[in-house]
Design an enzyme around this catalytic site. Structure first.
Site, PDB file in Angstrom:
ATOM      1  CG  ASP A 199      -8.067  -1.074  -4.031  1.00 53.71           C
ATOM      2  OD1 ASP A 199      -6.826  -0.933  -4.055  1.00 53.71           O
ATOM      3  OD2 ASP A 199      -8.731  -1.161  -2.974  1.00 53.71           O
ATOM      4  CG  HIS A 258      -1.954  -1.110   1.171  1.00 52.43           C
ATOM      5  ND1 HIS A 258      -1.808  -2.264   1.906  1.00 52.43           N
ATOM      6  CD2 HIS A 258      -3.112  -1.239   0.465  1.00 52.43           C
ATOM      7  CE1 HIS A 258      -2.842  -3.055   1.666  1.00 52.43           C
ATOM      8  NE2 HIS A 258      -3.636  -2.465   0.793  1.00 52.43           N
ATOM      9  CG  HIS A 273      -1.751  -0.071  -4.326  1.00 52.86           C
ATOM     10  ND1 HIS A 273      -2.327  -1.050  -5.101  1.00 52.86           N
ATOM     11  CD2 HIS A 273      -2.745   0.397  -3.499  1.00 52.86           C
ATOM     12  CE1 HIS A 273      -3.605  -1.200  -4.764  1.00 52.86           C
ATOM     13  NE2 HIS A 273      -3.877  -0.336  -3.810  1.00 52.86           N
ATOM     14  CG  HIS A 306      -7.179   3.781  -3.324  1.00 54.53           C
ATOM     15  ND1 HIS A 306      -6.126   3.920  -4.212  1.00 54.53           N
ATOM     16  CD2 HIS A 306      -7.119   2.502  -2.874  1.00 54.53           C
ATOM     17  CE1 HIS A 306      -5.481   2.777  -4.294  1.00 54.53           C
ATOM     18  NE2 HIS A 306      -6.053   1.900  -3.496  1.00 54.53           N
ATOM     19  CG  ASP A 307      -4.953   2.000  -0.218  1.00 53.62           C
ATOM     20  OD1 ASP A 307      -5.917   2.014   0.574  1.00 53.62           O
ATOM     21  OD2 ASP A 307      -4.691   1.031  -0.964  1.00 53.62           O
TER      22      ASP A 307
END
Length: 458
Positions: A426, A268, A272, A308-309
């Site tokens: 994802d 993560h 990514h 998103h992460d």
């Protein structure tokens, strides 16, 4: 499709089997031939719609039959009483099936929940068989259940109430200064300075390819894959220009977001985040998708992938909740990480030097934020089954209603499909070429080991 007896109609299991074969090979076969619809309908609500549509077609055929009393009636159009009786029985059987299933529906359950419960039963049945094979099979089954099923009260097993710490956010001011030095008043061609422009040009030409090597891209971009890819993709699509985004401010923002993806995370990390964004760019490039979504919706999807992460601690939601982590307490055990990623991204956007959205129209900015929130929350793995059920129900119901064509008539339907796209990207590493898949799997494995040791200590 149920093949059990419906009781009052006298439709037995054999008739149900015959109906199922007719449903797949008969009325649906013509739909397949004309519209390319190859999927068998599996979601309960769409099955009900399909049955009702069949009944209407049967009634329409019966109403258009000429009477069998005129000598002028041609032999080809004359009513066959046996065929007519069979058609009536088919219609009654379909109506009985619909009534039976409507009677089972709980008023408080949505049509998506109906499909979700069905998928859960199917998955549970498969896992129960898999878990009986070995100890490792049982462990895998437990992991799948804990990851893909939303937690209920019976699932909570608090082992330690210790408040686990996390890595603090990296200071934005320092990164802004570094970014300002990097761009030196002019944004580089690829968003960041690179040593080998020919190699980068070649990588950019492959950016629309699904099996894009993000590890190679990260190396060529001098370990700034998210900044470079984010700039290139949004510039190529003309989205920064369309929404009056100041490019230098946006580049600085991407530098700050990328810096808050922890390099110590094997999986993560910023690479990514860039990989998910590039995968979304590919899917949004398909013509059938390109024509459906607005520019604002595409911008929101790509931006959601990028952030998103951000600030991911390398632990999953279940672990954070079980150990009473400060993030779990802050977000009340609800989509802990996803809420944190969103809060982090929008918190940086409040900085004057990073507020690239200040030239957007207020309504655009408000809708953009709402979409990004909905899209990132959809990446919560515990929502996988419910999201899949909602999408499957929407798609199948739309195809039934429009003779096999997928028509997204409302914003909520388009958002649902966008959520599916972002979530799919994802977890898309398993769909890439074998070398890329193995590289991501190895990194995921390295990320899971420390988390497993922490869980054992907890």
């Amino acid at each position: 499709v149920s093949t059990q007896s419906t009781g009052s109609s006298g439709i037995n299991a054999e008739y149900g089997k015959q109906w199922y074969q007719r449903r797949v090979r008969g009325s649906m076969s013509s739909m397949n031939d004309k519209n390319g619809l190859d999927d068998v309908i599996v979601t309960p609500f769409a099955q009900i719609l399909a049955r009702l549509r069949d009944v209407r077609q049967l009634m329409n055929r019966l109403s258009n039959f000429p009477a069998d009393t005129s000598d002028e009636t041609t032999e080809g159009s004359r009513v066959n009483s046996t065929e007519q009786q069979q058609m009536l029985l088919d219609g009654l059987g379909d109506i009985d099936w619909v009534l039976e299933h409507l009677n089972k529906i709980k008023a408080r359950n949505s049509v998506g929940e109906m499909a979700q419960n069905k998928f859960k039963r199917m998955l549970t049945r498969e896992l129960s068989q898999f878990s009986e094979t070995s100890r490792s099979g049982n462990q895998v089954a437990e992991w799948v259940c804990s990851t893909y099923f939303e937690r209920g009260e019976d699932d909570i097993d608090v082992k330690d109430n210790t408040n686990r710490g996390r890595i603090p956010l990296i200071n934005a001011k320092r990164i802004i200064n570094q970014a300002s030095q990097a761009i030196k008043g002019n944004v580089p061609k690829f968003g960041v300075e690179v040593e080998d422009e020919d190699a980068m040009t070649q990588m950019v030409s492959l950016m629309h390819v699904w099996n894009f090597d993000m590890f190679k891209f990260a190396a060529i971009s001098r370990d700034h894959p998210l900044v470079s890819l984010g700039y290139i993709v949004l510039q190529e699509r003309g989205l920064l220009r369309s929404f009056n985004v100041d490019i230098q401010t946006f580049i600085k923002y991407l530098f700050v977001i990328e810096a808050n993806y922890h390099k110590t995370n094997p999986y993560h990390n910023a690479t990514h985040g860039a990989d998910v964004m590039q995968s979304c760019h590919v899917l949004l490039g398909y013509q059938v998708v390109e024509q459906v979504f607005t520019d604002l919706e595409k911008f929101a999807a790509l931006f959601a992938c990028a952030i998103h992460d951000v600030d991911h601690p390398g632990l999953n939601n279940q672990f954070l909740s079980t150990t009473s982590n400060e993030l779990a307490i802050l977000y009340n055990d609800h989509a802990v990480l996803e809420n944190h990623h969103l809060a982090t991204a929008f918190k940086f956007l409040q900085e004057d030097e990073l507020n690239w959205a200040n030239q957007m129209q207020p309504k655009q900015r408000q809708l953009f934020r709402k979409m990004v929130i909905d899209l990132v929350l959809a990446t919560d793995m515990s929502k996988h089954l419910s999201l899949m059920a909602d999408i499957k129900t929407t798609v199948e119901s739309s195809k039934v209603a429009h003779n096999g064509k997928l028509v997204l008539e409302s914003y909520n339907e388009r958002l649902l499909v966008l959520q599916g796209i972002v979530h799919s990207c994802d977890i898309s590493s398993a769909t890439k070429s074998l070398p890329i898949y193995k590289a991501w799997t190895e990194r995921d494995y390295r990320g899971v080991l420390p988390a497993g040791r922490q869980r054992e200590r907890a």
